[in-house]
Design a protein around this motif. Sequence first.
Motif, PDB file in Angstrom:
ATOM      1  N   PHE A  27      28.306 -10.180  10.974  1.00 31.04           N
ATOM      2  CA  PHE A  27      27.796  -8.938  11.540  1.00 31.04           C
ATOM      3  C   PHE A  27      26.272  -8.903  11.515  1.00 31.04           C
ATOM      4  O   PHE A  27      25.656  -8.361  12.429  1.00 31.04           O
ATOM      5  CB  PHE A  27      28.363  -7.718  10.804  1.00 31.04           C
TER       6      PHE A  27
ATOM      7  N   LYS B 295      24.928 -10.889  14.463  1.00 32.05           N
ATOM      8  CA  LYS B 295      25.086 -10.113  15.692  1.00 32.05           C
ATOM      9  C   LYS B 295      24.055  -8.986  15.765  1.00 32.05           C
ATOM     10  O   LYS B 295      23.496  -8.722  16.824  1.00 32.05           O
ATOM     11  CB  LYS B 295      26.490  -9.515  15.781  1.00 32.05           C
TER      12      LYS B 295
ATOM     13  N   SER C   6      24.958  -1.175  16.547  1.00 38.99           N
ATOM     14  CA  SER C   6      26.212  -1.113  17.301  1.00 38.99           C
ATOM     15  C   SER C   6      27.305  -1.966  16.652  1.00 38.99           C
ATOM     16  O   SER C   6      28.488  -1.732  16.887  1.00 38.99           O
ATOM     17  CB  SER C   6      25.993  -1.546  18.752  1.00 38.99           C
ATOM     18  N   VAL C   7      26.909  -2.929  15.819  1.00 42.77           N
ATOM     19  CA  VAL C   7      27.911  -3.776  15.160  1.00 42.77           C
ATOM     20  C   VAL C   7      28.777  -2.990  14.186  1.00 42.77           C
ATOM     21  O   VAL C   7      29.861  -3.452  13.809  1.00 42.77           O
ATOM     22  CB  VAL C   7      27.275  -4.991  14.448  1.00 42.77           C
TER      23      VAL C   7
ATOM     24  N   TYR D  60      30.571  -0.587  14.782  1.00 41.76           N
ATOM     25  CA  TYR D  60      31.844  -0.281  15.416  1.00 41.76           C
ATOM     26  C   TYR D  60      32.777  -1.494  15.508  1.00 41.76           C
ATOM     27  O   TYR D  60      33.894  -1.369  15.993  1.00 41.76           O
ATOM     28  CB  TYR D  60      31.625   0.343  16.799  1.00 41.76           C
ATOM     29  N   GLU D  61      32.325  -2.636  15.026  1.00 38.91           N
ATOM     30  CA  GLU D  61      33.184  -3.821  15.009  1.00 38.91           C
ATOM     31  C   GLU D  61      33.804  -4.070  13.638  1.00 38.91           C
ATOM     32  O   GLU D  61      34.559  -5.019  13.472  1.00 38.91           O
ATOM     33  CB  GLU D  61      32.373  -5.039  15.457  1.00 38.91           C
TER      34      GLU D  61
ATOM     35  N   GLU E 269      36.464  -3.527  11.601  1.00 38.03           N
ATOM     36  CA  GLU E 269      37.814  -3.020  11.858  1.00 38.03           C
ATOM     37  C   GLU E 269      38.460  -2.338  10.654  1.00 38.03           C
ATOM     38  O   GLU E 269      39.319  -1.475  10.823  1.00 38.03           O
ATOM     39  CB  GLU E 269      38.702  -4.158  12.364  1.00 38.03           C
TER      40      GLU E 269
ATOM     41  N   GLN F 225      32.868   4.744  10.669  1.00 33.27           N
ATOM     42  CA  GLN F 225      31.946   4.024  11.546  1.00 33.27           C
ATOM     43  C   GLN F 225      30.953   5.002  12.182  1.00 33.27           C
ATOM     44  O   GLN F 225      29.744   4.750  12.209  1.00 33.27           O
ATOM     45  CB  GLN F 225      32.716   3.292  12.651  1.00 33.27           C
TER      46      GLN F 225
ATOM     47  N   ASN G 224      40.824  -0.517  25.615  1.00 34.68           N
ATOM     48  CA  ASN G 224      41.986  -0.773  24.757  1.00 34.68           C
ATOM     49  C   ASN G 224      43.295  -0.606  25.507  1.00 34.68           C
ATOM     50  O   ASN G 224      44.268  -1.291  25.223  1.00 34.68           O
ATOM     51  CB  ASN G 224      41.961   0.117  23.520  1.00 34.68           C
TER      52      ASN G 224
END
Length: 132
Positions: free
Chosen positions: A2, A5, A51-52, A54-55, A57, A64, A121
């Motif tokens: 992360f 990124k 923004s990472v 939101y990755e 999980e 988040q 999704n």
Amino acid sequence: MFIKKAIIRGGIPFVIMTGISLIMIAQNMDAYDIKSTFISGLAATAIGAFSVIYEIEKWSLFKQSAIHFIAMLCTVYPCLLTSSWFVINSPMDYLVVFGIFLAVGVVMWTISYFIFGKLLNSDSTKKPSSKK
């Protein structure tokens, strides 16, 4: 993973907008325009880098969103306050800028939620039809 990124997502707008600001300085452009370009780059850097969040999980959407809000509050909000885009003469002016910050954030979060959370999704959950 992360962090890499985040550096890439934040670094690209930072390099581009800093480069544009330096070119503007070399061309003796207006100081307000140079500052605005650089501040925009800083805000884009923060937005891209964070923004990472939101990755991740294993975090709920609420967690988040809350952490992303705090990150934006600590980065983008100060950019707005120092940008000279708003007249700030009183505590009420800080609240007005904060209200604009919140309103834009809510709109952007909602749009992102529907685009990335719902539309994308729903496409990925559809099973490809097998033709026989």
